[in-house]
Design a protein around this motif. Structure first.
Motif, PDB file in Angstrom:
ATOM      1  N   GLY A   1      46.525  31.775  66.257  1.00  0.00           N
ATOM      2  CA  GLY A   1      46.488  30.877  65.150  1.00  0.00           C
ATOM      3  C   GLY A   1      45.522  31.252  64.032  1.00  0.00           C
ATOM      4  O   GLY A   1      44.999  32.347  63.940  1.00  0.00           O
ATOM      5  N   THR A   2      45.324  30.274  63.187  1.00  0.00           N
ATOM      6  CA  THR A   2      44.429  30.413  62.042  1.00  0.00           C
ATOM      7  C   THR A   2      43.421  29.272  62.074  1.00  0.00           C
ATOM      8  O   THR A   2      43.670  28.200  61.517  1.00  0.00           O
TER       9      THR A   2
ATOM     10  N   CYS B   1      53.993  38.425  65.164  1.00  0.00           N
ATOM     11  CA  CYS B   1      52.911  37.742  65.875  1.00  0.00           C
ATOM     12  C   CYS B   1      53.182  37.617  67.375  1.00  0.00           C
ATOM     13  O   CYS B   1      54.280  37.251  67.795  1.00  0.00           O
TER      14      CYS B   1
ATOM     15  N   THR C   1      50.796  30.224  68.892  1.00  0.00           N
ATOM     16  CA  THR C   1      50.570  29.427  67.691  1.00  0.00           C
ATOM     17  C   THR C   1      51.887  28.828  67.222  1.00  0.00           C
ATOM     18  O   THR C   1      52.958  29.159  67.743  1.00  0.00           O
TER      19      THR C   1
ATOM     20  N   ASP D   1      42.769  34.478  58.331  1.00  0.00           N
ATOM     21  CA  ASP D   1      43.884  34.993  57.549  1.00  0.00           C
ATOM     22  C   ASP D   1      43.346  35.171  56.125  1.00  0.00           C
ATOM     23  O   ASP D   1      42.898  34.196  55.507  1.00  0.00           O
TER      24      ASP D   1
ATOM     25  N   CYS E   1      49.323  27.918  62.268  1.00  0.00           N
ATOM     26  CA  CYS E   1      49.340  28.777  61.087  1.00  0.00           C
ATOM     27  C   CYS E   1      50.222  28.086  60.051  1.00  0.00           C
ATOM     28  O   CYS E   1      51.070  27.264  60.393  1.00  0.00           O
TER      29      CYS E   1
END
Length: 453
Positions: free
Chosen positions: A112-113, A63, A67, A146, A56
């Protein structure tokens, strides 16, 4: 707080996105074992693929995901290159001497992203998957996003690689709450992301919302639901924030004094749920909602709804292949999890080895209990005697679990009649507690879990 809430809401129990749960995985399941499991998958078995991208731009304080922060693209690009090699390792093993391309019915990118992957990497990874596997006509191709990262270029890239569903991490629209959790994303930004996705044909949208966050109140969560209804996503996940600072150290940045207490958490959840039902959403399982024409609501009505590591799902594949650092796979023989650290994961792949670190093999008792738990978590009822019979067990096999439900039955939160366990409407908020009665590992485990509500 009611007496029932006092008795059940603060119990710490697993979320049951798998059974047995991840704390019971062990190092005895290694690359050699996993390779043998892959070899044993029948040629026509439909597969589901999960790709984990553990990066991220910044780490939100709430969170609970696996990640890490990456302000530059270089580590993300290097990760994508290694992920390509893992795809080939797994596909080669599944292909066998005959060079088979296995059918895939579902793909999910999580993190994560995953949208941090640059366009070229997303295109390369998607093409590698399409080349090495046989995408079925009805495939669902989903990604977690996101909203702060959604640009016109990203929306175009997602459409190009065939994304059919996007899940947006909204959590809460209140600016005070957003500041407290380190995730500033005004409503207008989310609205723009939704418009960009719908503009390229990605109309199947999910929102993730949370209750139990710092500084949340009935007024703020009701406003979040109102704004969510305005954007009308097909699905909504309403998760309870799990404050586990012993496991996720960055959560220590959240002051416990700013968190709502158990009674407030329950009020927040109940208010949001009531507003979503009033808006026409069907309540699904523990924490999901869907519009009546969404495939998840249809699956619930048909009794085909499933639960896996992404939560409630319409994915009916019994074999889930996990790709990427820390990802978890579910195979007929058991569960396996990749190396949790990126370095170890990469070194295994560079050595030509499947990067599995741990897992657990299943026996028929595990499978039967998993079926019961999944049905309780999705349908709020399970035919315990029928499931016992299907796996070759006598009617008495689950007597101890039924006995463990006695308190909930006495409190009117569950029933056991004709071999069927049903969770009553008042008991549905405690579905995880009911499921825990069938967890043969829980009493012996040392793992710490989040509270039930």
């Amino acid at each position: 707080m009611t007496q029932l809430d006092q008795r059940y809401a603060t119990r710490t129990v697993p979320r049951y996105t798998s059974y047995p749960t991840a704390p019971h995985f062990h190092a005895g399941i290694n690359a050699a074992v996993y390779g043998g499991w892959l070899d044993g998958i029948d040629a026509g078995t439909p597969l589901s693929l999960y790709l984990h991208v553990p990066y991220c731009r910044t780490i939100c304080t709430y969170c609970g995901c696996h990640t890490k922060g990456a302000r530059k693209d270089e580590p993300v690009i290097a990760y994508a290159d290694t992920l390509l090699r893992e795809i080939d390792l797994v596909a080669d093993r599944l292909a066998g001497p005959a060079g088979l391309r296995r059918p895939v019915v579902h793909i999910h990118w999580g993190g994560g992203t995953p949208s941090l992957l640059p366009r070229d990497n997303l295109l390369a990874l998607a093409e590698r998957l399409r080349t090495r596997f046989d995408f079925t006509a009805e495939i669902e191709h989903a990604i977690e996003l996101d909203p702060r990262t959604v640009t016109p270029e990203l929306a175009d890239t997602l459409a190009t690689i065939g994304i059919t569903r996007a899940s947006l991490g909204v959590q809460d629209f209140d600016p005070v709450v957003q500041k407290a959790i380190g995730r500033i994303q005004p409503f207008e930004q989310v609205e723009r992301s939704v418009a960009l996705l719908r503009g390229v044909g990605i109309t199947a949208l999910n929102f993730d919302l949370m209750y139990g966050l710092p500084h949340q109140s009935l007024a703020t969560i009701d406003e979040t639901v109102r704004l969510t209804r305005q954007l009308a996503p097909g699905r909504i996940a309403l998760f309870g924030y799990a404050h586990v600072p012993w496991f996720k150290k960055h959560q220590r940045l959240i002051k416990e004094a700013d968190l709502p207490g158990v009674e407030e958490r329950i009020a927040l959840a109940d208010s949001a749920r009531a507003a979503l039902r009033e808006a026409g959403y069907t309540a699904i399982g523990l924490d999901h909602f869907a519009l009546p024409d969404d495939s998840m609501a249809i699956a619930l009505a048909a009794g085909t709804l499933r639960r896996n590591f992404q939560g409630y799902t319409t994915d009916t594949a019994d074999t889930l292949i996990g790709l990427g650092c820390s990802s978890i796979g579910r195979l007929p023989q058991g569960y396996c999890q990749n190396q949790p650290d990126i370095g170890g994961w990469r070194r295994s792949i560079e050595a030509g080895e499947l990067p599995v670190a741990k897992g657990i093999a299943l026996d028929d008792d595990d499978r039967a209990r998993a079926d019961i738990i999944e049905r309780l978590m999705t349908d709020h009822e399970a035919d315990v005697l029928a499931i016992a019979k299907r796996f070759g067990f006598p009617p008495s096999h689950f007597d101890a679990s039924i006995a463990a439900l006695a308190e909930m039955i006495a409190d009117g939160l569950a029933t056991f009649e004709g071999g069927v366990v049903r969770i009553t409407e008042p008991g549905q908020r405690y579905a995880r507690v009911a499921a825990a009665a069938f967890d043969a590992y829980l009493a012996a485990g040392a793992a710490r879990h989040s509270i039930a509500v």
